[in-house]
Design a protein around this motif. Structure first.
Motif, PDB file in Angstrom:
ATOM      1  N   TYR A   1       0.846  -1.205   0.000  1.00 12.81           N
ATOM      2  CA  TYR A   1       0.000   0.000   0.000  1.00 12.81           C
ATOM      3  C   TYR A   1       0.877   1.249   0.000  1.00 12.81           C
ATOM      4  N   ASN A   2       0.658   2.105  -0.988  1.00 10.82           N
ATOM      5  CA  ASN A   2       1.399   3.363  -1.099  1.00 10.82           C
ATOM      6  C   ASN A   2       0.550   4.497  -0.536  1.00 10.82           C
TER       7      ASN A   2
ATOM      8  N   ASN B   1      10.502   6.695   1.312  1.00  8.15           N
ATOM      9  CA  ASN B   1       9.126   6.290   1.008  1.00  8.15           C
ATOM     10  C   ASN B   1       9.046   4.842   0.536  1.00  8.15           C
ATOM     11  N   HIS B   2       9.993   4.426  -0.337  1.00  9.70           N
ATOM     12  CA  HIS B   2       9.889   3.071  -0.888  1.00  9.70           C
ATOM     13  C   HIS B   2      10.142   2.010   0.184  1.00  9.70           C
TER      14      HIS B   2
ATOM     15  N   TYR C   1      18.959   6.994  15.173  1.00  8.63           N
ATOM     16  CA  TYR C   1      19.095   7.787  13.949  1.00  8.63           C
ATOM     17  C   TYR C   1      18.581   9.191  14.208  1.00  8.63           C
ATOM     18  N   HIS C   2      19.287  10.197  13.664  1.00  6.46           N
ATOM     19  CA  HIS C   2      18.942  11.596  13.998  1.00  6.46           C
ATOM     20  C   HIS C   2      17.636  12.061  13.362  1.00  6.46           C
ATOM     21  N   GLY C   3      17.239  11.417  12.258  1.00 11.83           N
ATOM     22  CA  GLY C   3      16.067  11.899  11.517  1.00 11.83           C
ATOM     23  C   GLY C   3      14.888  10.954  11.605  1.00 11.83           C
ATOM     24  N   MET C   4      13.837  11.279  10.880  1.00 14.05           N
ATOM     25  CA  MET C   4      12.616  10.473  10.880  1.00 14.05           C
ATOM     26  C   MET C   4      12.046  10.479   9.457  1.00 14.05           C
ATOM     27  N   ALA C   5      11.442   9.381   9.067  1.00 10.84           N
ATOM     28  CA  ALA C   5      10.856   9.293   7.725  1.00 10.84           C
ATOM     29  C   ALA C   5       9.994  10.526   7.442  1.00 10.84           C
TER      30      ALA C   5
END
Ligand SMILES: *Cc1c(COP(=O)(O)O)cnc(C)c1O
Length: 437
Positions: A18-19, A232-233, A341-345
């Motif tokens: 699901y996208n 995203n992928h 991890y410093h970031g987030m999706a």
């Protein structure tokens, strides 16, 4: 008797991912080029990613067929079980019904092979001969090593040095599946050498290891780079978890969860279980709470800024609009390496910013307490990362007990902890320090 294992037949396994992109409350802000700061065109990403994955990164199709060769490999361990935590419910004296989706049954012991297999497949199809990557605790590196082996691709892994030293068995696992593993920062890349020149004792970070893996891929013919979370992928491939869980909850006679919980490092296992349910919340046909759980030591949603930032220390990656503690942030050496991890999706960041999901943060000692209760009731020794989701689940179930509410709580048990027994040993026999960033 209550059926506490809700299984699906192989023939019932979903065959699409699901996208969520076309259903988001607003479009994602575009990635920016690291030098020009202009939006990157998809083809700008071709030195690091194969065309098929770039297409998925920006796809506007709602459902994407899972290729047959990927399904065949998924069937080695999928569908994964959905388990009703009856003994935990009893220990908590809660009227809540707790279900967990157990991703620890994969050969690598976590959810990570769901995207590793897909990424190795598309790279093979597009002519890649060698993949490079980084790994924190080693779960991602081992998942990709296995997937590359299945498709006959070489695999080189830069492993964050603190984990390389704390978790030698993951290195052995990666080598068993045929990968070459180097502690990062290493002398093999300019990014690594620059860090070592400043700090010869650097324990490394995911941001540094990503710089090394990208530099290696860009400078080596027929090599591409592979990322185990954030993009995203990657979240797309993980939606197999939530698609299965929807079918399984239905089988269990539950119409919908009231609360969906996942731990978040880069956001992929949480996105994976959440998005197939979030689809209904975004349409306005269902409502429920979604809780992302972070370590206090690396809390990018609760304490980070929502802004453009690089994915790595050397500023080689495109800038992504995300919740971030800063690309040069080096988190304390907590045992949940996969959450450092410093970031987030960007998708998770946007859903948080728009109020569709909430976040909670816990210290590692309370998280390990929760893991012990889980092991002593349900039997499964969970990964330190997954223990964050267990902790949040227990807190919500206790609230249900206080208020007498029969909520349905679903959480993603992202992996087992059999290769994290060193951390359990420290907790049981020495006690773990609680560190903030
Ligand atoms: C890598 C990992 C995580 C964190 O990564 P996400 O992309 O946020 O899912 C969580 N749990 C386990 C077991 C992992 O291996």
């Amino acid at each position: 008797m209550i059926e506490n294992h809700i299984t699906l037949k192989k023939s019932e396994m979903p065959t699409v991912w699901y996208n969520i992109l076309p259903d988001l409350p607003r479009p994602l802000d575009p990635p920016l080029h690291p030098l020009t700061k202009q939006p990157v065109a998809p083809q700008d990403l071709e030195p690091i990613f194969p065309p098929s994955l770039i297409a998925q990164e920006v796809s506007s199709e709602n459902f994407i067929d899972i290729p047959g060769e990927v399904l065949d490999i998924y069937r080695l361990w999928r569908p994964t079980p959905l388990i009703r935590a009856l003994r935990l419910e009893k220990a908590l004296r809660t009227p809540a019904r707790i279900y967990y989706k157990y991703e620890g049954v994969s050969p690598a012991g976590s959810h990570k092979p769901n995207t590793a297999v897909a990424q190795a497949y598309y790279n093979k199809k597009d002519g890649t001969k060698r993949l490079t990557t980084e790994t924190g605790a080693g779960q991602w590196g081992s998942a990709l090593a296995m997937a590359c082996q299945f498709f006959g691709i070489e695999c080189t892994v830069y492993m964050v040095k603190v984990s390389y030293e704390q978790k030698p068995y993951r290195k052995v696992l990666m080598q068993t599946w045929g990968a070459s593993v180097f502690p990062s920062p290493s002398e093999r890349t300019k990014a690594g050498r620059d860090i070592l020149a400043k700090d010869p004792n650097s324990l490394g970070s995911l941001g540094i290891a990503i710089s090394e893996a990208i530099e290696d891929a860009v400078n080596t013919p027929n090599s591409k780079y592979s990322l185990g979370s954030v993009l995203n992928h990657v979240l797309l491939h993980q939606t197999i978890i939530g698609e299965e869980a929807r079918l399984q909850l239905e089988k269990a006679g539950e119409s919908f969860p009231d609360i969906v919980i996942g731990c978040v490092g880069g956001g992929s296992n949480f996105g994976g279980i959440l998005f197939p349910f979030m689809r209904d919340k975004l349409k306005g046909t269902r409502d429920f709470r979604a809780i992302a759980v972070e370590p206090v030591a690396c809390s990018s949603l609760l304490k980070g800024k929502y802004d453009y930032d690089y994915g790595d220390v050397a500023k080689n990656t495109p800038l992504l609009k995300m919740h971030t503690l800063g690309h040069d942030f080096i988190p304390p050496a907590i045992h949940a390496g996969g959450l450092r991890y410093h970031g987030m999706a960007p998708i998770i960041s946007l859903l948080y910013d728009t109020g569709y999901i909430e976040a909670q943060a816990y210290h590692q000692s309370e998280v390990f307490e929760a893991a012990l209760l889980f092991a002593r009731t349900e039997g499964i020794v969970v990964a330190p990362e997954s223990a964050h989701a267990v902790k949040a689940c227990i807190e919500e179930a206790k609230k249900c007990a206080e208020k007498g509410e029969e909520k349905v709580i679903l959480f993603n048990l992202s992996g087992h902890g059999f290769l994290d027994l060193g951390a359990y040993d420290k907790f049981l026999n020495e006690g773990l320090p609680d560190v903030s960033e």
